[in-house]
Design an enzyme around this catalytic site. Structure first.
Site, mmCIF file in Angstrom:
data_model
loop_
_atom_site.group_PDB
_atom_site.id
_atom_site.type_symbol
_atom_site.label_atom_id
_atom_site.label_comp_id
_atom_site.label_asym_id
_atom_site.label_seq_id
_atom_site.Cartn_x
_atom_site.Cartn_y
_atom_site.Cartn_z
ATOM 1 N N PRO A 194 45.327 35.787 52.278
ATOM 2 C CA PRO A 194 44.236 36.619 51.776
ATOM 3 C C PRO A 194 44.575 37.200 50.400
ATOM 4 O O PRO A 194 45.762 37.428 50.098
ATOM 5 C CB PRO A 194 44.129 37.743 52.815
ATOM 6 C CG PRO A 194 44.958 37.344 53.971
ATOM 7 C CD PRO A 194 45.926 36.318 53.510
ATOM 8 N N ASP A 195 43.537 37.436 49.581
ATOM 9 C CA ASP A 195 43.841 38.127 48.312
ATOM 10 C C ASP A 195 43.901 39.617 48.612
ATOM 11 O O ASP A 195 44.014 40.020 49.776
ATOM 12 C CB ASP A 195 42.807 37.734 47.242
ATOM 13 C CG ASP A 195 41.423 38.283 47.539
ATOM 14 O OD1 ASP A 195 40.470 37.880 46.833
ATOM 15 O OD2 ASP A 195 41.278 39.097 48.465
ATOM 16 N N PHE A 196 43.875 40.431 47.579
ATOM 17 C CA PHE A 196 44.082 41.869 47.808
ATOM 18 C C PHE A 196 42.780 42.642 47.855
ATOM 19 O O PHE A 196 42.612 43.529 48.689
ATOM 20 C CB PHE A 196 44.963 42.444 46.680
ATOM 21 C CG PHE A 196 46.353 41.889 46.705
ATOM 22 C CD1 PHE A 196 46.684 40.748 45.973
ATOM 23 C CD2 PHE A 196 47.336 42.482 47.494
ATOM 24 C CE1 PHE A 196 47.965 40.215 46.018
ATOM 25 C CE2 PHE A 196 48.630 41.953 47.544
ATOM 26 C CZ PHE A 196 48.936 40.818 46.805
ATOM 27 N N ARG A 197 41.832 42.282 46.930
ATOM 28 C CA ARG A 197 40.707 43.211 46.739
ATOM 29 C C ARG A 197 39.336 42.643 47.121
ATOM 30 O O ARG A 197 38.339 43.289 46.913
ATOM 31 C CB ARG A 197 40.692 43.696 45.270
ATOM 32 C CG ARG A 197 41.936 44.528 44.926
ATOM 33 C CD ARG A 197 42.013 44.938 43.470
ATOM 34 N NE ARG A 197 43.247 45.707 43.243
ATOM 35 C CZ ARG A 197 44.438 45.128 43.043
ATOM 36 N NH1 ARG A 197 44.558 43.801 43.026
ATOM 37 N NH2 ARG A 197 45.535 45.867 42.874
ATOM 38 N N ASN B 175 51.290 36.051 41.622
ATOM 39 C CA ASN B 175 51.466 35.759 43.041
ATOM 40 C C ASN B 175 52.938 35.700 43.426
ATOM 41 O O ASN B 175 53.774 35.251 42.635
ATOM 42 C CB ASN B 175 50.757 34.448 43.395
ATOM 43 C CG ASN B 175 49.259 34.547 43.146
ATOM 44 O OD1 ASN B 175 48.709 35.650 43.063
ATOM 45 N ND2 ASN B 175 48.602 33.418 42.973
ATOM 46 N N ASP C 113 53.899 34.226 46.328
ATOM 47 C CA ASP C 113 53.987 33.251 47.423
ATOM 48 C C ASP C 113 54.803 32.002 47.087
ATOM 49 O O ASP C 113 54.983 31.136 47.940
ATOM 50 C CB ASP C 113 52.556 32.863 47.873
ATOM 51 C CG ASP C 113 51.680 32.387 46.708
ATOM 52 O OD1 ASP C 113 50.479 32.696 46.704
ATOM 53 O OD2 ASP C 113 52.203 31.704 45.796
ATOM 54 N N HIS D 38 55.167 39.406 38.938
ATOM 55 C CA HIS D 38 55.355 40.418 39.986
ATOM 56 C C HIS D 38 56.444 39.988 40.956
ATOM 57 O O HIS D 38 56.476 40.424 42.099
ATOM 58 C CB HIS D 38 54.021 40.664 40.710
ATOM 59 C CG HIS D 38 52.986 41.277 39.815
ATOM 60 N ND1 HIS D 38 51.655 41.369 40.150
ATOM 61 C CD2 HIS D 38 53.094 41.801 38.566
ATOM 62 C CE1 HIS D 38 50.990 41.960 39.149
ATOM 63 N NE2 HIS D 38 51.834 42.209 38.178
HETATM 64 N N1 APR Z 1 38.416 31.020 43.963
HETATM 65 C C1 APR Z 1 38.207 31.794 42.867
HETATM 66 N N2 APR Z 1 38.359 33.141 42.861
HETATM 67 C C2 APR Z 1 38.734 33.715 44.033
HETATM 68 C C3 APR Z 1 38.967 32.978 45.214
HETATM 69 C C4 APR Z 1 38.784 31.567 45.142
HETATM 70 N N3 APR Z 1 38.987 30.792 46.210
HETATM 71 N N4 APR Z 1 39.328 33.859 46.212
HETATM 72 C C5 APR Z 1 39.319 35.098 45.652
HETATM 73 N N5 APR Z 1 38.953 35.007 44.354
HETATM 74 C C6 APR Z 1 38.864 36.080 43.359
HETATM 75 C C7 APR Z 1 38.343 37.386 43.882
HETATM 76 O O1 APR Z 1 36.935 37.425 43.761
HETATM 77 C C8 APR Z 1 39.014 38.396 42.939
HETATM 78 O O2 APR Z 1 38.250 38.558 41.758
HETATM 79 O O3 APR Z 1 40.199 36.346 42.954
HETATM 80 C C9 APR Z 1 40.335 37.720 42.590
HETATM 81 C C10 APR Z 1 41.514 38.297 43.370
HETATM 82 O O4 APR Z 1 41.695 39.618 42.932
HETATM 83 P P1 APR Z 1 42.786 40.535 43.662
HETATM 84 O O5 APR Z 1 42.588 40.452 45.116
HETATM 85 O O6 APR Z 1 42.741 41.861 42.968
HETATM 86 O O7 APR Z 1 44.177 39.825 43.366
HETATM 87 P P2 APR Z 1 45.009 39.875 42.032
HETATM 88 O O8 APR Z 1 44.120 39.940 40.833
HETATM 89 O O9 APR Z 1 45.972 38.770 42.079
HETATM 90 O O10 APR Z 1 45.809 41.280 42.201
HETATM 91 C C11 APR Z 1 46.725 41.612 41.181
HETATM 92 O O11 APR Z 1 47.434 43.519 42.479
HETATM 93 O O12 APR Z 1 48.153 44.592 44.383
HETATM 94 C C12 APR Z 1 48.541 43.941 43.260
HETATM 95 O O13 APR Z 1 50.661 42.979 43.076
HETATM 96 C C13 APR Z 1 49.378 42.731 43.560
HETATM 97 O O14 APR Z 1 49.660 40.807 42.122
HETATM 98 C C14 APR Z 1 48.695 41.615 42.773
HETATM 99 C C15 APR Z 1 47.863 42.382 41.766
#
Ligand code: APR
Length: 362
Positions: free
Chosen positions: A50-53, A124, A126, A143
Protein backbone atom coordinates in the site's frame (compact mmCIF):
# COMPACT_ATOMS: atom_id res chain seq x y z
CA UNK A 1 -4.08 12.73 -20.35
CA UNK A 2 -1.32 15.24 -20.91
CA UNK A 3 -2.04 18.83 -20.06
CA UNK A 4 -1.26 21.16 -23.01
CA UNK A 5 1.93 23.12 -22.44
CA UNK A 6 2.30 26.64 -23.84
CA UNK A 7 5.17 28.17 -25.76
CA UNK A 8 6.81 31.47 -24.98
CA UNK A 9 10.00 32.86 -26.52
CA UNK A 10 11.73 32.58 -23.16
CA UNK A 11 10.87 28.90 -22.99
CA UNK A 12 11.14 27.20 -26.39
CA UNK A 13 8.94 24.14 -26.74
CA UNK A 14 11.16 21.10 -26.95
CA UNK A 15 8.44 18.48 -27.37
CA UNK A 16 6.45 18.31 -30.59
CA UNK A 17 3.21 17.53 -28.78
CA UNK A 18 1.62 16.71 -25.44
CA UNK A 19 1.16 12.98 -25.80
CA UNK A 20 3.15 9.80 -25.28
CA UNK A 21 4.03 9.72 -28.98
CA UNK A 22 5.75 13.08 -28.67
CA UNK A 23 7.48 11.99 -25.45
CA UNK A 24 8.72 8.76 -27.07
CA UNK A 25 10.00 10.68 -30.10
CA UNK A 26 11.94 13.03 -27.81
CA UNK A 27 13.34 10.09 -25.78
CA UNK A 28 14.67 8.49 -28.98
CA UNK A 29 16.20 11.76 -30.21
CA UNK A 30 19.84 12.84 -29.70
CA UNK A 31 18.62 15.62 -27.40
CA UNK A 32 17.61 13.11 -24.71
CA UNK A 33 20.60 11.47 -23.07
CA UNK A 34 20.18 11.85 -19.31
CA UNK A 35 16.86 10.71 -17.89
CA UNK A 36 16.27 11.24 -14.17
CA UNK A 37 13.44 9.55 -12.29
CA UNK A 38 11.63 10.39 -9.03
CA UNK A 39 9.70 7.47 -7.57
CA UNK A 40 7.09 7.27 -4.82
CA UNK A 41 5.03 4.54 -3.20
CA UNK A 42 2.50 4.62 -6.05
CA UNK A 43 5.03 2.71 -8.16
CA UNK A 44 4.81 -0.30 -5.81
CA UNK A 45 1.07 -0.47 -5.09
CA UNK A 46 0.50 -2.94 -7.93
CA UNK A 47 3.10 -5.17 -6.20
CA UNK A 48 0.76 -5.32 -3.20
CA UNK A 49 2.51 -2.68 -1.06
CA UNK A 50 0.00 0.00 0.00
CA UNK A 51 1.11 3.60 -0.47
CA UNK A 52 0.93 6.06 2.40
CA UNK A 53 -1.66 8.71 1.63
CA UNK A 54 -4.25 7.30 -0.79
CA UNK A 55 -7.58 7.80 0.96
CA UNK A 56 -8.87 4.51 2.35
CA UNK A 57 -6.10 2.22 1.13
CA UNK A 58 -3.03 4.26 2.12
CA UNK A 59 -1.18 3.07 5.22
CA UNK A 60 -1.67 6.36 7.04
CA UNK A 61 -5.44 6.17 6.64
CA UNK A 62 -5.41 2.95 8.63
CA UNK A 63 -2.64 3.27 11.18
CA UNK A 64 -4.19 6.34 12.78
CA UNK A 65 -6.68 4.30 14.76
CA UNK A 66 -3.87 2.26 16.32
CA UNK A 67 -3.30 4.52 19.26
CA UNK A 68 -0.53 6.46 17.43
CA UNK A 69 -0.29 10.20 18.25
CA UNK A 70 -0.44 10.74 14.47
CA UNK A 71 -0.08 8.20 11.61
CA UNK A 72 3.48 9.17 10.66
CA UNK A 73 4.64 8.46 14.23
CA UNK A 74 5.22 4.87 13.11
CA UNK A 75 8.18 6.26 11.12
CA UNK A 76 9.21 8.97 13.60
CA UNK A 77 12.52 8.49 15.44
CA UNK A 78 11.41 10.03 18.74
CA UNK A 79 8.36 7.77 18.88
CA UNK A 80 10.38 4.72 17.78
CA UNK A 81 12.84 5.20 20.68
CA UNK A 82 9.93 5.17 23.09
CA UNK A 83 7.89 2.46 21.40
CA UNK A 84 9.45 0.44 18.53
CA UNK A 85 6.59 -2.08 18.42
CA UNK A 86 4.33 -0.34 15.88
CA UNK A 87 7.23 0.02 13.43
CA UNK A 88 8.35 -3.59 13.83
CA UNK A 89 4.79 -4.81 13.39
CA UNK A 90 4.48 -2.84 10.17
CA UNK A 91 7.98 -3.94 9.11
CA UNK A 92 6.79 -7.55 9.24
CA UNK A 93 4.17 -6.73 6.59
CA UNK A 94 6.47 -4.68 4.39
CA UNK A 95 9.68 -6.69 4.69
CA UNK A 96 11.33 -7.19 1.27
CA UNK A 97 11.45 -10.63 -0.33
CA UNK A 98 7.74 -11.27 -0.68
CA UNK A 99 6.99 -8.63 -3.31
CA UNK A 100 7.69 -8.81 -7.01
CA UNK A 101 8.83 -5.67 -8.87
CA UNK A 102 6.16 -4.08 -11.09
CA UNK A 103 6.30 -3.42 -14.85
CA UNK A 104 7.20 0.16 -13.94
CA UNK A 105 10.31 -1.10 -12.14
CA UNK A 106 11.16 -3.15 -15.25
CA UNK A 107 10.75 -0.02 -17.39
CA UNK A 108 13.56 1.56 -15.38
CA UNK A 109 15.87 -1.33 -16.31
CA UNK A 110 15.01 -0.66 -19.99
CA UNK A 111 15.97 2.99 -19.62
CA UNK A 112 19.32 1.70 -18.37
CA UNK A 113 19.76 -0.89 -21.11
CA UNK A 114 19.03 1.85 -23.66
CA UNK A 115 21.73 4.03 -22.02
CA UNK A 116 19.19 6.68 -21.06
CA UNK A 117 19.04 6.26 -17.26
CA UNK A 118 21.21 8.72 -15.36
CA UNK A 119 19.71 8.38 -11.84
CA UNK A 120 16.63 6.85 -10.26
CA UNK A 121 15.79 8.85 -7.12
CA UNK A 122 13.37 6.81 -5.04
CA UNK A 123 11.51 7.45 -1.79
CA UNK A 124 10.61 3.78 -1.56
CA UNK A 125 12.22 1.47 1.00
CA UNK A 126 11.04 -1.77 -0.62
CA UNK A 127 14.26 -2.33 -2.68
CA UNK A 128 12.11 -3.27 -5.71
CA UNK A 129 14.28 -1.12 -8.00
CA UNK A 130 17.32 -3.31 -7.21
CA UNK A 131 15.27 -6.49 -7.36
CA UNK A 132 14.08 -5.48 -10.86
CA UNK A 133 17.74 -5.31 -11.92
CA UNK A 134 18.41 -1.56 -11.86
CA UNK A 135 22.17 -1.18 -11.19
CA UNK A 136 22.75 -0.07 -7.58
CA UNK A 137 24.97 2.82 -8.66
CA UNK A 138 22.01 4.29 -10.58
CA UNK A 139 19.67 4.23 -7.58
CA UNK A 140 19.49 6.88 -4.85
CA UNK A 141 17.33 5.56 -2.00
CA UNK A 142 16.58 8.97 -0.54
CA UNK A 143 14.65 7.52 2.42
CA UNK A 144 16.98 4.57 2.87
CA UNK A 145 15.75 1.00 2.69
CA UNK A 146 15.47 -2.31 4.51
CA UNK A 147 18.70 -3.47 2.82
CA UNK A 148 20.91 -2.72 5.86
CA UNK A 149 20.39 -2.03 9.60
CA UNK A 150 22.31 -0.79 12.61
CA UNK A 151 22.07 0.22 16.28
CA UNK A 152 20.55 3.69 16.55
CA UNK A 153 22.84 4.49 19.51
CA UNK A 154 26.35 3.22 18.66
CA UNK A 155 25.65 2.72 14.89
CA UNK A 156 27.14 -0.79 14.97
CA UNK A 157 25.84 -2.67 11.90
CA UNK A 158 23.50 -5.56 12.69
CA UNK A 159 23.35 -8.95 10.99
CA UNK A 160 20.80 -9.09 8.12
CA UNK A 161 19.71 -12.67 8.80
CA UNK A 162 19.23 -11.96 12.51
CA UNK A 163 16.99 -8.93 11.92
CA UNK A 164 15.01 -10.76 9.25
CA UNK A 165 14.44 -13.65 11.68
CA UNK A 166 13.42 -11.24 14.46
CA UNK A 167 11.04 -9.25 12.23
CA UNK A 168 9.41 -12.26 10.58
CA UNK A 169 9.12 -14.39 13.73
CA UNK A 170 5.59 -15.09 15.00
CA UNK A 171 6.20 -13.23 18.22
CA UNK A 172 7.92 -10.00 17.13
CA UNK A 173 11.28 -9.69 18.85
CA UNK A 174 12.69 -6.16 18.94
CA UNK A 175 16.34 -6.56 17.83
CA UNK A 176 18.87 -5.03 20.21
CA UNK A 177 22.53 -4.07 19.70
CA UNK A 178 24.90 -6.92 20.55
CA UNK A 179 27.56 -4.59 21.97
CA UNK A 180 27.43 -5.45 25.70
CA UNK A 181 27.80 -1.86 26.87
CA UNK A 182 25.20 -0.62 24.42
CA UNK A 183 22.11 -2.80 23.88
CA UNK A 184 20.51 0.06 21.93
CA UNK A 185 17.54 -0.44 19.60
CA UNK A 186 18.36 -1.74 16.12
CA UNK A 187 16.59 -0.12 13.15
CA UNK A 188 16.78 -0.76 9.39
CA UNK A 189 18.56 2.08 7.55
CA UNK A 190 15.23 3.67 6.68
CA UNK A 191 15.20 7.45 7.07
CA UNK A 192 12.72 8.22 9.81
CA UNK A 193 11.13 11.61 10.32
CA UNK A 194 13.65 13.38 12.52
CA UNK A 195 16.64 11.87 10.71
CA UNK A 196 18.85 13.33 7.97
CA UNK A 197 18.81 11.95 4.42
CA UNK A 198 21.82 9.92 3.22
CA UNK A 199 24.92 11.78 1.98
CA UNK A 200 24.45 10.07 -1.39
CA UNK A 201 21.17 11.97 -1.79
CA UNK A 202 22.73 15.36 -1.11
CA UNK A 203 25.73 14.57 -3.33
CA UNK A 204 23.52 13.41 -6.23
CA UNK A 205 21.22 16.44 -6.33
CA UNK A 206 23.73 18.55 -8.29
CA UNK A 207 23.60 16.06 -11.20
CA UNK A 208 20.01 17.10 -11.93
CA UNK A 209 21.40 20.15 -13.75
CA UNK A 210 22.44 17.70 -16.51
CA UNK A 211 18.90 16.34 -16.91
CA UNK A 212 17.40 16.14 -20.40
CA UNK A 213 14.19 14.58 -19.02
CA UNK A 214 12.66 14.16 -15.54
CA UNK A 215 9.93 11.54 -15.03
CA UNK A 216 8.04 11.68 -11.70
CA UNK A 217 6.05 8.53 -10.89
CA UNK A 218 3.60 7.55 -8.15
CA UNK A 219 4.25 10.20 -5.53
CA UNK A 220 2.21 12.86 -3.76
CA UNK A 221 5.28 15.14 -3.69
CA UNK A 222 4.52 16.03 -0.07
CA UNK A 223 7.79 15.07 1.63
CA UNK A 224 10.81 17.38 1.47
CA UNK A 225 13.60 17.72 0.54
CA UNK A 226 12.79 14.93 -1.95
CA UNK A 227 9.81 16.78 -3.47
CA UNK A 228 11.98 19.81 -4.23
CA UNK A 229 14.04 17.80 -6.76
CA UNK A 230 11.46 18.77 -9.43
CA UNK A 231 12.88 22.30 -9.35
CA UNK A 232 16.50 21.21 -9.75
CA UNK A 233 16.43 20.35 -13.45
CA UNK A 234 17.26 22.96 -16.14
CA UNK A 235 14.32 25.34 -16.68
CA UNK A 236 13.52 23.99 -20.18
CA UNK A 237 14.02 20.33 -19.27
CA UNK A 238 10.85 18.37 -20.04
CA UNK A 239 9.22 17.14 -16.79
CA UNK A 240 6.66 14.34 -16.92
CA UNK A 241 4.25 13.43 -14.09
CA UNK A 242 2.77 9.92 -14.19
CA UNK A 243 0.38 9.66 -11.26
CA UNK A 244 -3.16 8.70 -10.35
CA UNK A 245 -3.86 12.28 -9.37
CA UNK A 246 -2.42 15.67 -10.24
CA UNK A 247 0.21 16.77 -7.72
CA UNK A 248 2.97 19.37 -7.69
CA UNK A 249 3.13 22.24 -10.22
CA UNK A 250 3.67 20.88 -13.72
CA UNK A 251 2.70 23.95 -15.72
CA UNK A 252 5.90 24.90 -17.52
CA UNK A 253 5.99 24.82 -21.36
CA UNK A 254 7.76 21.45 -21.47
CA UNK A 255 5.81 19.79 -18.65
CA UNK A 256 3.50 16.84 -19.31
CA UNK A 257 0.92 15.06 -17.12
CA UNK A 258 -0.26 11.51 -17.66
CA UNK A 259 -2.89 10.77 -15.03
CA UNK A 260 -3.43 7.08 -14.49
CA UNK A 261 -1.79 3.95 -13.11
CA UNK A 262 1.98 3.90 -13.54
CA UNK A 263 2.01 0.42 -15.08
CA UNK A 264 -0.67 1.36 -17.65
CA UNK A 265 1.03 4.59 -18.73
CA UNK A 266 4.44 2.91 -18.81
CA UNK A 267 3.09 0.11 -21.01
CA UNK A 268 1.62 2.70 -23.43
CA UNK A 269 4.91 4.61 -23.47
CA UNK A 270 6.86 1.40 -24.17
CA UNK A 271 4.49 0.73 -27.08
CA UNK A 272 5.37 4.14 -28.54
CA UNK A 273 9.07 3.47 -27.90
CA UNK A 274 8.92 0.05 -29.56
CA UNK A 275 10.02 -1.55 -26.27
CA UNK A 276 6.84 -3.58 -25.66
CA UNK A 277 8.51 -6.98 -26.02
CA UNK A 278 11.54 -5.93 -24.04
CA UNK A 279 9.27 -4.77 -21.23
CA UNK A 280 7.45 -8.10 -21.20
CA UNK A 281 10.73 -10.03 -21.12
CA UNK A 282 12.24 -7.81 -18.41
CA UNK A 283 9.17 -8.13 -16.21
CA UNK A 284 9.00 -11.90 -16.76
CA UNK A 285 12.52 -12.15 -15.31
CA UNK A 286 11.39 -10.45 -12.09
CA UNK A 287 9.38 -13.54 -11.23
CA UNK A 288 12.63 -15.01 -9.98
CA UNK A 289 13.50 -11.96 -7.84
CA UNK A 290 11.56 -13.35 -4.90
CA UNK A 291 13.86 -14.63 -2.19
CA UNK A 292 14.46 -18.36 -2.36
CA UNK A 293 11.63 -20.10 -0.65
CA UNK A 294 9.50 -16.94 -0.55
CA UNK A 295 6.08 -17.51 -2.00
CA UNK A 296 4.90 -14.75 -4.32
CA UNK A 297 1.76 -13.41 -2.65
CA UNK A 298 -1.34 -14.20 -4.69
CA UNK A 299 -1.75 -11.33 -7.20
CA UNK A 300 -4.19 -9.09 -5.45
CA UNK A 301 -6.70 -7.09 -7.47
CA UNK A 302 -6.84 -3.47 -6.29
CA UNK A 303 -10.01 -3.97 -4.23
CA UNK A 304 -8.27 -6.36 -1.82
CA UNK A 305 -5.52 -3.86 -1.01
CA UNK A 306 -7.93 -2.71 1.72
CA UNK A 307 -7.99 -6.27 3.09
CA UNK A 308 -4.19 -6.13 3.17
CA UNK A 309 -4.26 -2.90 5.15
CA UNK A 310 -7.03 -4.36 7.35
CA UNK A 311 -4.67 -7.27 8.07
CA UNK A 312 -1.87 -4.87 9.01
CA UNK A 313 -4.34 -3.02 11.23
CA UNK A 314 -5.41 -6.20 13.03
CA UNK A 315 -1.80 -7.32 13.56
CA UNK A 316 -0.92 -3.90 14.91
CA UNK A 317 -3.96 -3.84 17.21
CA UNK A 318 -3.08 -7.24 18.64
CA UNK A 319 0.51 -6.24 19.14
CA UNK A 320 -0.32 -2.87 20.61
CA UNK A 321 -2.67 -4.50 23.08
CA UNK A 322 0.26 -6.73 23.93
CA UNK A 323 2.52 -3.66 24.15
CA UNK A 324 0.02 -1.94 26.49
CA UNK A 325 0.22 -5.01 28.75
CA UNK A 326 4.05 -5.08 28.52
CA UNK A 327 4.04 -1.45 29.65
CA UNK A 328 2.11 -2.34 32.79
CA UNK A 329 5.14 -1.62 34.99
CA UNK A 330 6.04 1.53 33.02
CA UNK A 331 4.07 4.44 31.52
CA UNK A 332 1.46 3.19 29.02
CA UNK A 333 2.17 3.40 25.28
CA UNK A 334 -0.30 6.30 25.25
CA UNK A 335 1.58 8.41 27.82
CA UNK A 336 4.89 7.45 26.12
CA UNK A 337 3.47 8.64 22.83
CA UNK A 338 2.23 11.89 24.38
CA UNK A 339 5.84 12.64 25.47
CA UNK A 340 6.66 13.08 21.77
CA UNK A 341 8.87 16.10 21.20
CA UNK A 342 7.17 18.81 19.10
CA UNK A 343 8.52 18.22 15.61
CA UNK A 344 10.37 21.16 14.15
CA UNK A 345 12.05 20.85 10.78
CA UNK A 346 15.63 21.26 9.67
CA UNK A 347 16.73 21.59 6.07
CA UNK A 348 18.85 18.47 6.44
CA UNK A 349 16.02 16.35 7.73
CA UNK A 350 13.07 14.74 6.01
CA UNK A 351 10.06 17.02 6.25
CA UNK A 352 6.61 17.25 4.83
CA UNK A 353 4.48 20.38 4.60
CA UNK A 354 2.73 20.22 7.95
CA UNK A 355 -0.96 19.51 7.75
CA UNK A 356 -0.63 20.81 11.28
CA UNK A 357 2.56 22.00 13.07
CA UNK A 358 2.93 18.66 14.82
CA UNK A 359 2.75 16.89 11.47
CA UNK A 360 5.81 18.57 10.05
CA UNK A 361 8.23 15.70 9.68
CA UNK A 362 11.94 15.85 10.07
N1 APR B 1 -0.21 4.52 -10.29
C1 APR B 1 0.02 5.86 -10.23
N2 APR B 1 -0.07 6.59 -9.09
C2 APR B 1 -0.42 5.92 -7.97
C3 APR B 1 -0.68 4.53 -7.94
C4 APR B 1 -0.56 3.83 -9.18
N3 APR B 1 -0.78 2.51 -9.25
N4 APR B 1 -1.01 4.17 -6.65
C5 APR B 1 -0.95 5.31 -5.91
N5 APR B 1 -0.61 6.35 -6.70
C6 APR B 1 -0.38 7.74 -6.32
C7 APR B 1 -1.30 8.27 -5.25
O1 APR B 1 -2.45 8.83 -5.85
C8 APR B 1 -0.43 9.34 -4.58
O2 APR B 1 -0.53 10.57 -5.29
O3 APR B 1 0.92 7.78 -5.74
C9 APR B 1 0.98 8.80 -4.74
C10 APR B 1 1.51 8.16 -3.45
O4 APR B 1 1.66 9.20 -2.51
P1 APR B 1 2.08 8.83 -1.01
O5 APR B 1 1.21 7.75 -0.53
O6 APR B 1 2.16 10.13 -0.28
O7 APR B 1 3.53 8.20 -1.14
P2 APR B 1 4.89 8.97 -1.35
O8 APR B 1 4.71 10.19 -2.19
O9 APR B 1 5.88 7.99 -1.82
O10 APR B 1 5.26 9.39 0.18
C11 APR B 1 6.48 10.06 0.37
O11 APR B 1 6.13 9.95 2.75
O12 APR B 1 5.64 8.91 4.74
C12 APR B 1 6.63 9.25 3.89
O13 APR B 1 8.69 8.16 3.90
C13 APR B 1 7.40 8.06 3.39
O14 APR B 1 8.67 7.95 1.34
C14 APR B 1 7.39 8.23 1.87
C15 APR B 1 7.04 9.70 1.71
Amino acid sequence: MAKPGYTTDAHPRILEGNDLKALAKYMKSDSCRNVFLMLGAGVSTSAGIPDFRSPGTGLYANLARLKLPFPEAVFEIGFFKKNPIPFYTLAKELYPGRFRPTPTHSFITLLHSHSLLHTCFTQNIDTLERRAGVPAQKIVEAHGSFATQRCIECKTPFDAEKIKKAVLSDEIEIPRCEQKRCRGLVKPDIVFFGEGLPDQFHQSIRNLRDADLLIVLGTSLTVHPFASLVDRVPKDCPRVLINLDEVGHFNKPNDMLFLGKCDDVVRELCKELGWEEELGAAWEKTKYSLEAGEEEPEPEPEETVEDEVEKITKDLEQTLNVSDKKDEEGPSAKSKASDLVELGSDEEGKTSPAESPTEGKL
